[in-house]
Design a protein around this motif. Structure first.
Motif, mmCIF file in Angstrom:
data_model
loop_
_atom_site.group_PDB
_atom_site.id
_atom_site.type_symbol
_atom_site.label_atom_id
_atom_site.label_comp_id
_atom_site.label_asym_id
_atom_site.label_seq_id
_atom_site.Cartn_x
_atom_site.Cartn_y
_atom_site.Cartn_z
ATOM 1 N N TYR A 51 13.383 8.496 12.159
ATOM 2 C CA TYR A 51 13.598 7.251 11.545
ATOM 3 C C TYR A 51 14.276 7.571 10.158
ATOM 4 O O TYR A 51 15.319 7.021 9.717
ATOM 5 N N HIS A 52 13.627 8.202 9.423
ATOM 6 C CA HIS A 52 13.881 9.030 8.096
ATOM 7 C C HIS A 52 15.371 9.312 8.200
ATOM 8 O O HIS A 52 16.178 9.458 7.267
ATOM 9 N N TYR A 79 16.003 0.706 4.505
ATOM 10 C CA TYR A 79 14.810 0.026 4.612
ATOM 11 C C TYR A 79 14.445 0.493 6.025
ATOM 12 O O TYR A 79 14.903 0.244 7.128
ATOM 13 N N LEU A 80 12.989 0.885 5.990
ATOM 14 C CA LEU A 80 12.226 0.837 7.484
ATOM 15 C C LEU A 80 11.334 -0.619 7.529
ATOM 16 O O LEU A 80 10.508 -0.823 6.755
ATOM 17 N N ILE A 81 11.589 -1.273 8.771
ATOM 18 C CA ILE A 81 10.580 -2.254 9.042
ATOM 19 C C ILE A 81 9.859 -2.135 10.253
ATOM 20 O O ILE A 81 10.333 -2.017 11.246
ATOM 21 N N LEU A 82 8.527 -2.277 10.162
ATOM 22 C CA LEU A 82 7.818 -2.159 10.985
ATOM 23 C C LEU A 82 6.884 -3.336 11.279
ATOM 24 O O LEU A 82 6.181 -3.713 10.119
ATOM 25 N N THR A 83 6.772 -3.930 12.433
ATOM 26 C CA THR A 83 5.871 -4.862 12.865
ATOM 27 C C THR A 83 4.939 -4.329 13.881
ATOM 28 O O THR A 83 5.325 -3.502 14.844
ATOM 29 N N ARG A 92 -1.927 4.749 9.172
ATOM 30 C CA ARG A 92 -0.296 4.629 9.250
ATOM 31 C C ARG A 92 0.144 4.503 7.870
ATOM 32 O O ARG A 92 1.644 5.247 8.030
ATOM 33 N N THR A 93 -0.119 4.288 6.944
ATOM 34 C CA THR A 93 0.399 4.420 5.647
ATOM 35 C C THR A 93 0.571 5.868 5.228
ATOM 36 O O THR A 93 1.533 6.209 4.695
ATOM 37 N N ARG A 94 -0.563 6.579 5.369
ATOM 38 C CA ARG A 94 -0.443 7.980 5.220
ATOM 39 C C ARG A 94 0.726 8.704 5.976
ATOM 40 O O ARG A 94 1.660 9.508 5.668
ATOM 41 N N GLN A 95 0.980 8.233 7.273
ATOM 42 C CA GLN A 95 2.007 8.947 8.184
ATOM 43 C C GLN A 95 3.469 8.452 7.608
ATOM 44 O O GLN A 95 4.383 9.454 7.447
ATOM 45 N N ILE A 96 3.561 7.186 7.233
ATOM 46 C CA ILE A 96 4.871 6.921 6.635
ATOM 47 C C ILE A 96 5.356 7.373 5.365
ATOM 48 O O ILE A 96 6.342 7.775 5.086
ATOM 49 N N GLU A 97 4.317 7.570 4.550
ATOM 50 C CA GLU A 97 4.773 8.246 3.273
ATOM 51 C C GLU A 97 4.964 9.801 3.323
ATOM 52 O O GLU A 97 5.674 10.246 2.658
ATOM 53 N N ALA A 98 4.166 10.241 4.352
ATOM 54 C CA ALA A 98 4.245 11.624 4.750
ATOM 55 C C ALA A 98 5.742 12.063 5.138
ATOM 56 O O ALA A 98 6.407 13.178 5.135
ATOM 57 N N ALA A 99 6.324 10.897 5.787
ATOM 58 C CA ALA A 99 7.574 11.052 6.320
ATOM 59 C C ALA A 99 8.826 10.905 5.212
ATOM 60 O O ALA A 99 10.008 10.736 5.705
ATOM 61 N N GLY A 100 8.431 10.558 3.888
ATOM 62 C CA GLY A 100 9.172 10.377 2.885
ATOM 63 C C GLY A 100 9.925 9.201 2.764
ATOM 64 O O GLY A 100 10.947 8.815 2.017
ATOM 65 N N PHE A 101 8.744 8.227 2.934
ATOM 66 C CA PHE A 101 9.039 6.692 2.428
ATOM 67 C C PHE A 101 8.031 6.128 1.631
ATOM 68 O O PHE A 101 6.939 6.741 1.328
ATOM 69 N N SER A 102 8.435 5.070 0.806
ATOM 70 C CA SER A 102 7.826 4.625 -0.267
ATOM 71 C C SER A 102 7.654 3.024 0.534
ATOM 72 O O SER A 102 8.473 2.228 0.766
ATOM 73 N N ILE A 103 6.272 2.715 0.471
ATOM 74 C CA ILE A 103 5.957 1.414 1.030
ATOM 75 C C ILE A 103 6.282 0.385 0.022
ATOM 76 O O ILE A 103 5.583 0.287 -1.190
ATOM 77 N N LEU A 104 7.010 -0.641 0.317
ATOM 78 C CA LEU A 104 7.281 -1.642 -0.563
ATOM 79 C C LEU A 104 6.480 -3.044 -0.334
ATOM 80 O O LEU A 104 6.175 -4.042 -1.115
ATOM 81 N N LEU A 105 6.052 -3.484 0.963
ATOM 82 C CA LEU A 105 5.535 -4.436 1.436
ATOM 83 C C LEU A 105 4.443 -4.151 2.576
ATOM 84 O O LEU A 105 4.980 -3.482 3.486
#
Length: 246
Positions: free
Chosen positions: A128-129, A137-141, A171-184
């Motif tokens: 995805y990155h 933007y990455l949008i996950l539900t 999940r937060t750790r996985q997303i940040e490790a992939a190179g994303f910053s969580i906004l919401l």
């Protein structure tokens, strides 16, 4: 007596599920899609990919409601064969871990109640990155676990968003490790409960729901395993902020 099923069951392909959820096949329908689109503020004709698009309901909604250039990717031949027919849709058969999409080409990517189905979510997040533009933007539900519990993946005879659900922190750790910053991050467990109530209304109980789609000798175990994790439902929006390729 119900014939014993031996294969892993794809819940999203089951008629009993889609008859209740409709073509969106997830809690809340388009409610969180619209919440995310309003938050991200995509300019008209921005390119957005829906990973795990099913029959194309979100792709069509993004086109008509938000004026976006939307593409869908899904691995299920059955869901793609059932694609919505009221207008042109760009739906592609493909694996989320090897998306048939160019690098740095998408302004946004939605993955609605699908990441926890993926057998290797870390690899999928890296993919995805790759396809998102810088600051895309990455949008996950998705389902998440509100209680520490043994991971359900591999324990259930189903392929559904419960199967690979993890805690919010994991999940937060996985997303940040992939190179994303969580906004919401928002909890929307109410939508999951509302969907469960609709299944109860339709079939009489959640137990009967599992019995409809699973072998009778494992339906009770499936429900017990899911309850142990106290599943919730969330919306997460992140932004591509780091190049992890180097």
């Amino acid at each position: 007596m119900k014939e014993k099923k031996t294969d892993i069951i794809s819940v999203y392909e089951e008629d009993h599920v889609r008859s209740v959820t409709g073509p969106t096949i997830r809690p809340g329908g388009f409610a969180l899609t619209d919440r995310a689109m309003a938050f991200c503020g995509f300019p008209e004709r921005s390119r957005v990919l829906d990973a795990g698009c099913g029959c194309g309901a979100t792709v069509r909604h993004l086109q008509r409601r938000w004026g976006l250039t939307a593409t869908g990717v899904d691995l299920s031949q059955r869901l793609l064969a059932d694609r919505l027919q009221d207008g042109p849709l760009e739906l592609i058969r493909g694996d989320a871990g090897r998306l048939p999409i160019g690098t740095d080409t998408m302004d946004g990517l939605t993955c609605e109640c699908a990441l926890s189905i993926m057998p290797d979510p870390k690899a999928v997040l890296q993919e995805y990155h790759r396809v998102l533009k810088p600051k895309g933007y990455l949008i996950l539900t998705d389902i998440y676990l509100r209680a520490e519990s043994p991971r359900l993946c591999g324990s259930l005879p189903i392929n559904a968003c419960f199967s690979g659900a993890v805690t919010r922190d994991e999940r937060t750790r996985q997303i940040e490790a992939a190179g994303f910053s969580i906004l919401l991050w928002e909890d929307h467990t109410k939508l999951l409960k509302e969907l469960a109530a609709r299944f109860v209304f339709e079939l009489g109980s959640l137990k009967k729901f599992w019995e409809h789609i699973l072998p009778c000798d494992c339906s009770g175990k499936t429900g017990d395993l899911i309850r142990q994790g106290k599943p919730g439902y969330s919306l997460l929006i992140a932004q591509k902020t780091q190049d992890t390729s180097s």
